[in-house]
Every structure is written in structure tokens, then in C-alpha cells.
Design a protein around this motif. Structure first.
Motif, PDB file in Angstrom:
ATOM      1  N   LYS A  91       0.845  -1.186   0.000  1.00 37.73           N
ATOM      2  CA  LYS A  91       0.000   0.000   0.000  1.00 37.73           C
ATOM      3  C   LYS A  91       0.884   1.241   0.000  1.00 37.73           C
ATOM      4  CE  LYS A  91      -3.456  -2.750   0.199  1.00 37.73           C
ATOM      5  NZ  LYS A  91      -4.108  -3.115  -1.072  1.00 37.73           N
ATOM      6  N   TRP A  92       0.263   2.361  -0.305  1.00 39.60           N
ATOM      7  CA  TRP A  92       1.020   3.592  -0.407  1.00 39.60           C
ATOM      8  C   TRP A  92       1.531   4.063   0.953  1.00 39.60           C
ATOM      9  CZ3 TRP A  92      -3.283   6.329  -3.694  1.00 39.60           C
ATOM     10  CH2 TRP A  92      -3.262   5.779  -4.985  1.00 39.60           C
ATOM     11  N   ASP A  93       2.657   4.697   0.905  1.00 37.41           N
ATOM     12  CA  ASP A  93       3.238   5.297   2.104  1.00 37.41           C
ATOM     13  C   ASP A  93       2.401   6.526   2.480  1.00 37.41           C
ATOM     14  OD1 ASP A  93       5.189   7.486   3.292  1.00 37.41           O
ATOM     15  OD2 ASP A  93       6.032   5.520   3.782  1.00 37.41           O
ATOM     16  N   ARG A  94       1.989   6.616   3.729  1.00 37.51           N
ATOM     17  CA  ARG A  94       1.112   7.714   4.141  1.00 37.51           C
ATOM     18  C   ARG A  94       1.808   9.060   4.011  1.00 37.51           C
ATOM     19  NH1 ARG A  94      -3.582   6.231   5.813  1.00 37.51           N
ATOM     20  NH2 ARG A  94      -4.044   8.358   6.531  1.00 37.51           N
ATOM     21  N   LEU A  95       3.112   9.097   4.192  1.00 34.04           N
ATOM     22  CA  LEU A  95       3.849  10.347   4.026  1.00 34.04           C
ATOM     23  C   LEU A  95       3.780  10.812   2.573  1.00 34.04           C
ATOM     24  CD1 LEU A  95       5.658  12.527   5.220  1.00 34.04           C
ATOM     25  CD2 LEU A  95       7.641  11.062   4.757  1.00 34.04           C
ATOM     26  N   GLU A  96       3.827   9.829   1.645  1.00 31.27           N
ATOM     27  CA  GLU A  96       3.723  10.144   0.222  1.00 31.27           C
ATOM     28  C   GLU A  96       2.355  10.747  -0.092  1.00 31.27           C
ATOM     29  OE1 GLU A  96       5.755  10.389  -3.256  1.00 31.27           O
ATOM     30  OE2 GLU A  96       6.533   9.074  -1.684  1.00 31.27           O
ATOM     31  N   MET A  97       1.330  10.216   0.526  1.00 27.56           N
ATOM     32  CA  MET A  97      -0.021  10.728   0.316  1.00 27.56           C
ATOM     33  C   MET A  97      -0.169  12.135   0.895  1.00 27.56           C
ATOM     34  SD  MET A  97      -2.003   7.158   1.217  1.00 27.56           S
ATOM     35  CE  MET A  97      -3.689   7.764   1.052  1.00 27.56           C
ATOM     36  N   MET A  98       0.453  12.383   2.026  1.00 28.00           N
ATOM     37  CA  MET A  98       0.370  13.697   2.662  1.00 28.00           C
ATOM     38  C   MET A  98       1.023  14.777   1.794  1.00 28.00           C
ATOM     39  SD  MET A  98       1.049  12.836   6.694  1.00 28.00           S
ATOM     40  CE  MET A  98       1.046  14.580   7.140  1.00 28.00           C
TER      41      MET A  98
ATOM     42  N   THR B 145     -12.559  10.754 -11.443  1.00 25.81           N
ATOM     43  CA  THR B 145     -13.536  10.719 -10.347  1.00 25.81           C
ATOM     44  C   THR B 145     -12.881  10.246  -9.060  1.00 25.81           C
ATOM     45  OG1 THR B 145     -15.319  10.253 -11.925  1.00 25.81           O
ATOM     46  CG2 THR B 145     -15.749   9.767  -9.605  1.00 25.81           C
ATOM     47  N   ARG B 146     -12.029   9.221  -9.171  1.00 20.36           N
ATOM     48  CA  ARG B 146     -11.370   8.691  -7.965  1.00 20.36           C
ATOM     49  C   ARG B 146     -10.508   9.753  -7.279  1.00 20.36           C
ATOM     50  NH1 ARG B 146     -10.564   4.326 -11.522  1.00 20.36           N
ATOM     51  NH2 ARG B 146      -8.334   4.765 -11.816  1.00 20.36           N
ATOM     52  N   ILE B 147      -9.827  10.568  -8.073  1.00 16.49           N
ATOM     53  CA  ILE B 147      -8.911  11.550  -7.490  1.00 16.49           C
ATOM     54  C   ILE B 147      -9.572  12.915  -7.320  1.00 16.49           C
ATOM     55  CG2 ILE B 147      -7.901  12.374  -9.654  1.00 16.49           C
ATOM     56  CD1 ILE B 147      -6.090  11.581  -6.304  1.00 16.49           C
ATOM     57  N   GLY B 148     -10.830  13.048  -7.792  1.00  8.51           N
ATOM     58  CA  GLY B 148     -11.573  14.278  -7.564  1.00  8.51           C
ATOM     59  C   GLY B 148     -11.153  15.448  -8.439  1.00  8.51           C
TER      60      GLY B 148
ATOM     61  N   PHE C 206      -5.145  16.946  -3.547  1.00  8.94           N
ATOM     62  CA  PHE C 206      -6.002  15.776  -3.734  1.00  8.94           C
ATOM     63  C   PHE C 206      -6.587  15.282  -2.427  1.00  8.94           C
ATOM     64  CE2 PHE C 206      -2.742  14.958  -7.236  1.00  8.94           C
ATOM     65  CZ  PHE C 206      -3.504  15.588  -8.204  1.00  8.94           C
ATOM     66  N   ASP C 207      -7.788  14.730  -2.520  1.00 12.59           N
ATOM     67  CA  ASP C 207      -8.446  14.078  -1.397  1.00 12.59           C
ATOM     68  C   ASP C 207      -8.299  12.565  -1.604  1.00 12.59           C
ATOM     69  OD1 ASP C 207     -10.066  13.016   0.543  1.00 12.59           O
ATOM     70  OD2 ASP C 207     -11.878  14.101  -0.061  1.00 12.59           O
ATOM     71  N   PHE C 208      -7.642  11.887  -0.688  1.00 11.17           N
ATOM     72  CA  PHE C 208      -7.366  10.461  -0.836  1.00 11.17           C
ATOM     73  C   PHE C 208      -8.393   9.572  -0.140  1.00 11.17           C
ATOM     74  CE2 PHE C 208      -3.284  12.298  -1.900  1.00 11.17           C
ATOM     75  CZ  PHE C 208      -2.859  11.478  -2.950  1.00 11.17           C
TER      76      PHE C 208
END
Length: 359
Positions: free
Chosen positions: A94-101, A173-176, A107-109
Motif C-alpha cells: 500500500k502507499w506510504d502515508r507520508l507520500e499521500m500527505m 472521479t477517484r482523485i476528484g 487531492f483528497d485520498f
């Protein structure tokens, strides 16, 4: 182990064996069932096809399989698509949460947190490309959706072709993100047209759209001999359903004005649908059925032939189309519908048109 688990376990095993982490694969559903029948001696005794059908439906709901939309079926009841895509194998990482931040300022994840199966390296790479683009999007030019899709995702059809790229259709749509943020425009496809001799673009007021090529050429001859109904300055060859994609091109060629559009197609389910969808998509345009032409076609009801196979018989389109005709005419149209018959536009030729010009 219950009977349904025998079938479903076998099917899941087959699918897992051919799933690939980077590319989807196509399978023939009849070939898959044949393997099951060879492995299970009591396949028919346990009503194996019903269980096989349930297993395929389950895998489709899970996103493991996706049917090809080509109107080919396996010939059984209940029917399954003949071909399915085996979708890319979901990775455990799964993706690294720091990468998502780092990307969350744009973006809204939430969707990805609720659907971790989409947390793939390929999806993250697409999101990063989009993030980089959006950082400088205010200075970018507006281009076609195909051009932007190629730039950001490596293929011009990624956002458009759901059969070839099932992961592409829902990506925005997934990434808004909407198409406007991508700085794109959907260009209408060019169409073939004929302008009455002696007329200029500024003179165009009445436009006749015809569904078929034969009648397009017939209509040109009638127009130039001043025999065509509605006396249009312009005739457009609609080319079947293509007009639904190409109609917007008209407004790139011709100046803003309150035009009168008349549509004439085959008297069949497909023709009704084309007209009504055009009217729904462009409510600010005056688009009407070319009733004078349709009524001429109805006079050739003795030349009716079979409805084309594969046409969607939409009752809403039918009823909205029929509404334009008299009660007597609606009786004839309903007779055609119930007999699964149609009147092709090709009944109108230079020769048959003489029926009215010599009256």
C-alpha cells in the motif's frame, strides 16, 4: 466443501494463475468452463453452469473480471459475455502515508483509503503526473482530451476507452479532478456537408441532417433542383450515430445564430434514438424531426424490412418520436415497431421523389 465452493474455488484458481501485476489479459469464458467440465466428473449433476455463472458474477463484482462490451455472448442461459478481461492483480503493498500527505494539498485520498485495492504503483504514478501538471496548469494552453491524456498517462485513449483501459474511465472521479482542471476541450468530429450553390456561411439558416449517405446525395440533387423539403441552405451527412459526436463541430464553423435544424433518419429504433438524444444534448438548439420527409417514407411501408439485429429498442425514444405524428400515422409506426420492422431512408430516391413533384 460445498458444491458452490468447488466451482468458485476452481474458477478463482484459474484466474489467479493468469493474473498479471502489470497488464490485463483476455479470456474466452467458454474455454474456461470447458476446463471445469473436464476436471469435475459431476459438473452436470451439480448444475455446474449455474454455479459457474454465480462465480463469474462474483468475480466481476469484486473487480477481478470485466466483460468486453462487444455484444458477444456465450450462448447459454443465463448469458455471460463471451470474453472477459482478467484485471491486473492487486498488489499487497500500500502507499506510504507520508507520500499521500505530500500530495494532499491538491487531492483528497478518501476514496483510496476506502478502496485500498486501487493503491497500486501505476495509480500513484498517474496521480504524481497529474499533481505536477496542476502546479503549472494556469499557464498551460487548452488542448484536446486525447492530447492531454497522452501527455499525462502515456496513451491518448486512457481517459476515453474503457475497454482498453478499464482503470482510466474512473480515474478523474477517484482523485476528484474534472476535465476543466486538465485544461482540455472535447472537439466535435468534422462532418461532411453540402451548402446550396450560391449561398455563403452567413446565409445559412435552415439545416437538414440526414442519417444515410445515399439519401445525402439524393438530397443534394433535390436541393439544387429546388425540390427538397424545408429548402435548407445546408445539408449535413449525419453518418448514423456519429452526428451525436460531430454536431458540436457545427458551432466551430458557423457564426452564432438561431438555426433551424431538421433531422431525417431511418424509421427504426436506432433512428429514433439518434434524434431524441441530439435534442436532449442540445436543448438550446431548435432541432425537430423532418416530418415532411418522414411522411414521405411512411408511404413506402410496403418496402419495410427487418429491424437490424442488436438495436436497442428504447421505449422512451420511441414514444417521444411518435408524439410528433398524427394518430393515424402513429398506428402505422406502432405496427412497424410491433412487427420488428423498419423503413430505411433509402426508399427515397430521385425516382421515387417524382411521386410528389409531379402531383
Amino acid at each position: 466443501m460445498s458444491k458452490i465452493n468447488v466451482i468458485e474455488t476452481r474458477v478463482r484458481g484459474f484466474i489467479a494463475d493468469i493474473q498479471h501485476p502489470k497488464q490485463k489479459k483476455k479470456i474466452n469464458i467458454n474455454d474456461l468452463e470447458l476446463q471445469l467440465r473436464r476436471l469435475l466428473d459431476d459438473y452436470f449433476d451439480m448444475d455446474g453452469y449455474s454455479l459457474f455463472y454465480q462465480a463469474i458474477q462474483t468475480l466481476q463484482e469484486e473487480g477481478q473480471l470485466a466483460p468486453l462490451k462487444n455484444n458477444q455472448y456465450n450462448g447459454r442461459t443465463p448469458a455471460l459475455s463471451l470474453y472477459y478481461w482478467v484485471n491486473i492483480k492487486v498488489q499487497d503493498t500500500k502507499w506510504d502515508r507520508l507520500e499521500m500527505m505530500k500530495l494532499s494539498d491538491r487531492f483528497d485520498f478518501t476514496y483510496y483509503e476506502n478502496h485500498p485495492e486501487w493503491q497500486t504503483e501505476a495509480e500513484l504514478s498517474r496521480i504524481k503526473n497529474l499533481y505536477t501538471f496542476l502546479q503549472s496548469s494556469q499557464i498551460r494552453e487548452i488542448v484536446s482530451l486525447e492530447e492531454r491524456s497522452l501527455e499525462l498517462f502515456g496513451h491518448e485513449k486512457f481517459l476515453l476507452d474503457s475497454d482498453q483501459f478499464p482503470e482510466g474511465k474512473g480515474f478523474l472521479t477517484r482523485i476528484g479532478v474534472n476535465e476543466e482542471q486538465l485544461k482540455v476541450v472535447n472537439y466535435g468530429e468534422p462532418f461532411v456537408f453540402w451548402m446550396k450553390q450560391g449561398k455563403e456561411i452567413k446565409d445559412v439558416q435552415r439545416v437538414l441532417i440526414v442519417e444515410n449517405l445515399s439519401f445525402f446525395h439524393t438530397a443534394i440533387q433535390l436541393l439544387e433542383s429546388n425540390q427538397l423539403d424545408y429548402e435548407p441552405e445546408l445539408i449535413i451527412y449525419g453518418e448514423g450515430t456519429k452526428i451525436e459526436r460531430s454536431f458540436s463541430f457545427f458551432f466551430r464553423m458557423f457564426p452564432p445564430k438561431n438555426y433551424l435544424f431538421y433531422y431525417a433518419g431511418d424509421l427504426d429504433a436506432a433512428g429514433y434514438g439518434i434524434l431524441i438524444r441530439l435534442m436532449e444534448k442540445y436543448p438550446d438548439c431548435y432541432i425537430e424531426p423532418a416530418l415532411k420527409i418522414y411522411r414521405k417514407m411512411l408511404e413506402f411501408i410496403d418496402q419495410k424490412n427487418d429491424q437490424k439485429t442488436g438495436q436497442t429498442q428504447n421505449l422512451k425514444y420511441r414514444d417521444e418520436f411518435f408524439h410528433y405524428f398524427t394518430e393515424e400515422e402513429q398506428v402505422l409506426l406502432m405496427q412497424l415497431w410491433e412487427e420488428n420492422k423498419r423503413i430505411p431512408q433509402e426508399v427515397l430516391t430521385i425516382e421515387t421523389w417524382r411521386r410528389w413533384t409531379h402531383e
